[in-house]
Design a protein around this motif. Structure first.
Motif, short mmCIF file in Angstrom:
data_model
loop_
_atom_site.label_atom_id
_atom_site.label_comp_id
_atom_site.label_asym_id
_atom_site.label_seq_id
_atom_site.Cartn_x
_atom_site.Cartn_y
_atom_site.Cartn_z
N LEU A 1 51.05 35.81 19.57
CA LEU A 1 50.31 34.88 19.00
C LEU A 1 49.99 33.45 19.69
CD1 LEU A 1 51.22 35.62 15.20
CD2 LEU A 1 49.45 36.91 16.74
N ILE A 2 48.84 33.27 20.03
CA ILE A 2 48.57 31.98 20.65
C ILE A 2 47.38 31.25 20.14
CG2 ILE A 2 47.82 31.09 22.85
CD1 ILE A 2 48.74 33.75 24.48
N PRO A 3 47.36 30.03 19.99
CA PRO A 3 46.48 29.29 19.08
C PRO A 3 45.08 29.41 19.90
CG PRO A 3 48.43 27.91 19.49
CD PRO A 3 48.64 29.26 20.26
N VAL A 4 44.27 29.98 19.07
CA VAL A 4 42.70 30.06 20.00
C VAL A 4 41.73 29.46 19.03
CG1 VAL A 4 41.19 31.61 20.79
CG2 VAL A 4 43.48 32.42 21.01
N ARG A 5 40.84 28.67 19.50
CA ARG A 5 39.48 28.43 18.58
C ARG A 5 38.84 29.44 18.17
NH1 ARG A 5 39.51 22.90 18.27
NH2 ARG A 5 37.78 23.16 16.85
N VAL A 6 38.57 29.55 16.89
CA VAL A 6 37.83 30.77 16.26
C VAL A 6 36.30 30.81 16.85
CG1 VAL A 6 36.87 31.46 14.18
CG2 VAL A 6 38.97 30.65 14.29
N GLU A 7 35.67 29.61 17.14
CA GLU A 7 34.33 29.63 17.39
C GLU A 7 34.26 29.91 18.96
OE1 GLU A 7 35.54 25.22 17.90
OE2 GLU A 7 35.80 26.97 16.40
N GLU A 8 35.31 29.80 19.65
CA GLU A 8 35.31 30.46 21.23
C GLU A 8 35.34 32.29 21.01
OE1 GLU A 8 38.29 29.05 23.41
OE2 GLU A 8 37.88 27.06 23.45
N MET A 9 35.99 32.52 20.04
CA MET A 9 35.96 33.93 19.82
C MET A 9 34.90 34.64 19.45
SD MET A 9 39.88 34.78 18.77
CE MET A 9 39.94 33.81 17.16
N LEU A 10 34.34 33.90 18.49
CA LEU A 10 32.84 34.33 17.96
C LEU A 10 31.87 34.26 19.00
CD1 LEU A 10 32.95 32.34 14.49
CD2 LEU A 10 32.92 35.06 14.89
N ASP B 1 32.98 25.31 11.47
CA ASP B 1 33.74 23.98 11.05
C ASP B 1 34.35 23.36 12.41
OD1 ASP B 1 35.43 22.03 10.18
OD2 ASP B 1 36.29 23.22 8.74
N ARG B 2 33.77 22.34 12.88
CA ARG B 2 34.30 21.97 14.19
C ARG B 2 35.60 21.21 14.20
NH1 ARG B 2 31.43 24.84 17.94
NH2 ARG B 2 29.12 24.94 17.39
N ASP B 3 36.05 20.82 12.91
CA ASP B 3 37.40 20.40 12.75
C ASP B 3 38.60 21.31 12.61
OD1 ASP B 3 36.37 17.66 12.84
OD2 ASP B 3 35.68 17.75 10.74
N LEU B 4 38.12 22.57 12.52
CA LEU B 4 39.20 23.54 12.25
C LEU B 4 40.12 23.59 13.64
CD1 LEU B 4 40.18 25.89 10.40
CD2 LEU B 4 38.56 27.41 11.72
N GLU B 5 41.32 23.70 13.14
CA GLU B 5 42.25 23.80 14.56
C GLU B 5 42.37 25.11 14.83
OE1 GLU B 5 45.14 23.02 10.58
OE2 GLU B 5 43.12 22.64 11.17
N PRO B 6 42.82 25.44 16.06
CA PRO B 6 43.04 26.56 16.65
C PRO B 6 43.94 27.26 15.85
CG PRO B 6 43.33 25.07 18.39
CD PRO B 6 43.24 23.96 17.07
N VAL B 7 43.71 28.87 15.80
CA VAL B 7 44.45 29.68 14.83
C VAL B 7 45.35 30.64 15.85
CG1 VAL B 7 44.09 31.78 13.43
CG2 VAL B 7 42.41 29.83 13.27
N PRO B 8 46.59 30.69 15.29
CA PRO B 8 47.48 31.46 16.08
C PRO B 8 47.24 32.94 15.87
CG PRO B 8 48.76 29.76 14.95
CD PRO B 8 47.26 29.92 14.36
N CYS B 9 46.90 33.74 16.91
CA CYS B 9 46.58 35.11 16.98
C CYS B 9 46.52 35.91 18.29
CB CYS B 9 45.13 35.19 16.32
SG CYS B 9 43.68 34.65 17.20
N ASP B 10 46.49 37.07 18.04
CA ASP B 10 46.12 38.05 19.12
C ASP B 10 44.77 37.82 19.39
OD1 ASP B 10 45.78 40.21 21.04
OD2 ASP B 10 47.68 40.84 20.56
N ARG B 11 44.25 37.19 20.64
CA ARG B 11 42.89 37.00 20.70
C ARG B 11 42.03 38.35 20.79
NH1 ARG B 11 39.86 32.55 24.28
NH2 ARG B 11 37.67 33.57 23.98
N THR B 12 42.82 39.22 21.73
CA THR B 12 41.89 40.61 21.73
C THR B 12 41.81 41.51 20.40
OG1 THR B 12 42.88 40.64 24.16
CG2 THR B 12 42.16 42.72 23.04
#
Length: 347
Positions: free
Chosen positions: A186-195, A224-235
Motif C-alpha cells: 500500500l503506497i499513497p497515491v493521488r486518486v485523480e492520477e489513477m483516474l 476534490d483537489r484537497d483530497l490527500e493521497p490514498v494508501p492503496c495498491d495502485r495496480t
C-alpha cells in the motif's frame, strides 16, 4: 428441481416433465438397447436466463420383466465456471506478458521517432551556431528557409508528430505499468492520477463491430483537489476503476441510450475515507439486477462478452484487500453510480 409433485408426475411423458432433457431421449433408448450405461457430458440448458451445465448418465434397468432406465443428472455449473475462470485467468496472464512485450518493442522505435523529430527541429533552427555555419558554407539564407518552412507549415507537422509520439509514449507507459501486476504493497497515491491513467487506458479501447469508441464518450471530472493521497495498491485500484469505466461505456453503447454519452468521475472525502464515484447516464438497472451485480458469474452481457467476474473481483479488491466498501445506486433509465470508499489511513 421440476416443481412437479410425485402424484402429478406419475404417468406423464418424460419430455413433458423435463423438456430441458429432451435431447437425452435417444440416449435412454440407446442405453436400453445396448444394456450399457450411456454418458453425456456438459449438457447446456438455460434457467431463468442463466446458462447451466449438466452431466447426464443413463443406466439401463431391467426388473420384474419391466424395461426402463435410471437417469442421473449432475449439475456441474459451478465446476465448469471455475474451469472457465482458470482458463480466463491463464489467458489474461499470458495477455499481460504479451502486452508488456509489445509495449517494450513499441517503445524502442517510438523513442527513435521522437528523437529524430527533435533533431529535425533543432537542425532547422537559426539559433543553433552549427546551423548558421552550415548555411553560410552553402551560401544559404536561413531566414528564407524559415519562411519557406512556415509557408509550407512544416513546423506544425513536426509538432503534430511530436504530440502524437508523446501520447503514444504515455499509452505505452500505462500499458507497462498495468501489466507489471500487483506489488501487494500500500503506497499513497493521488486518486485523480489513477483516474487519469484509467481514462487514457480506456481511451485506447475500441470495437469496430459494436461501433464502440471510448473517444465518443464525454468525461466529466469533478475532483476534490484537497483530497490527500490514498494508501492503496495502485495496480489493483486502477483495475477496479478501469472495469467500472468500461462497464459504463459498454452499457451506454449496448442500450443505445440518448447522446451525449457521459461518465462523471468524482472524488471527495467522507470522514476517514476517500470516496470515488464513477457515474454514467446510461440505461441503469432494475432492483433485481442491482442486488446481484457483485455476485460471481452474474452478468447481463450476451454469452461470450463477459465472465461475470469483473465486479465480483472488484468487490474483493475493495473490501478484502483494502478494507473499504463499494456500492451502486441506480434506477432504470436513470444511469448508475458506483461508489468506492477507501480508508485514508491504510490497513
Amino acid at each position: 428441481a421440476t416443481g412437479v409433485s410425485v402424484d402429478k408426475a406419475m404417468g406423464r411423458s418424460f419430455v413433458d416433465l423435463c423438456p430441458q432433457l429432451e435431447s437425452q431421449l435417444d440416449k435412454v433408448h440407446e442405453a436400453i438397447n445396448i444394456q450399457a450405461p450411456v454418458h453425456s457430458e456438459r449438457l447446456v440448458t438455460e434457467e431463468e436466463g442463466q446458462i447451466r451445465y449438466s452431466d447426464v448418465m443413463v443406466y439401463p434397468l431391467m426388473a420384474n420383466h419391466a424395461v426402463g432406465a435410471v437417469i442421473r443428472v449432475d449439475d456441474i455449473t459451478d465446476r465448469v465456471r471455475i474451469e472457465q475462470m482458470m482458463v480466463e485467468t491463464e489467458k489474461m496472464m499470458s495477455m499481460g506478458g504479451l502486452a508488456a512485450g509489445m509495449a517494450h518493442e513499441i517503445k524502442n522505435p517510438l523513442s527513435g521517432v521522437l528523437q529524430s523529430c527533435q533533431n529535425v527541429v533543432r537542425r532547422l533552427s537559426p539559433e543553433l551556431p552549427a546551423n548558421r555555419e552550415t548555411a553560410q558554407s552553402l551560401d544559404l539564407d536561413l531566414g528564407q528557409v524559415q519562411r519557406y518552412l512556415e509557408k509550407r507549415r512544416i513546423p506544425a507537422f513536426l509538432d503534430a508528430i511530436r504530440e502524437a509520439g508523446d501520447r503514444a509514449n504515455l499509452i505505452v507507459a500505462d500499458m507497462l505499468s498495468f501489466s507489471r501486476g500487483s506489488s501487494r504493497g500500500l503506497i499513497p497515491v493521488r486518486v485523480e492520477e489513477m483516474l487519469e491513467t484509467v481514462v487514457r487506458l480506456a481511451g485506447s479501447d475500441y470495437d469496430l463491430k459494436k461501433k464502440y469508441d471510448f473517444k465518443h464518450i464525454e468525461i466529466v471530472r469533478d475532483f476534490d483537489r484537497d483530497l490527500e493521497p490514498v494508501p492503496c495498491d495502485r495496480t489493483e485500484i486502477e483495475q477496479v476503476l478501469l472495469n467500472l469505466v468500461k462497464n459504463s461505456a459498454e452499457a451506454m453503447i449496448d442500450a443505445d441510450s440518448p447522446l451525449p454519452h457521459r461518465i462523471t468521475l468524482r472524488t471527495g472525502r467522507e470522514d476517514d475515507y476517500a470516496c470515488i464515484d464513477v457515474e454514467d447516464n446510461g440505461p441503469g438497472m432494475d432492483e433485481k439486477t442491482r442486488g446481484r451485480v457483485f455476485e460471481p458469474f452474474f452478468t447481463t452481457k450476451p454469452v461470450g462478452r463477459g465472465t461475470g467476474l469483473g465486479l465480483s473481483v472488484s468487490y474483493f479488491i475493495i473490501t478484502e484487500q483494502h478494507r473499504g466498501s463499494i456500492s451502486v445506486s441506480t434506477k432504470p433509465g436513470r444511469g448508475a453510480c458506483f461508489s468506492e470508499l477507501l480508508p485514508l489511513c491504510g490497513r
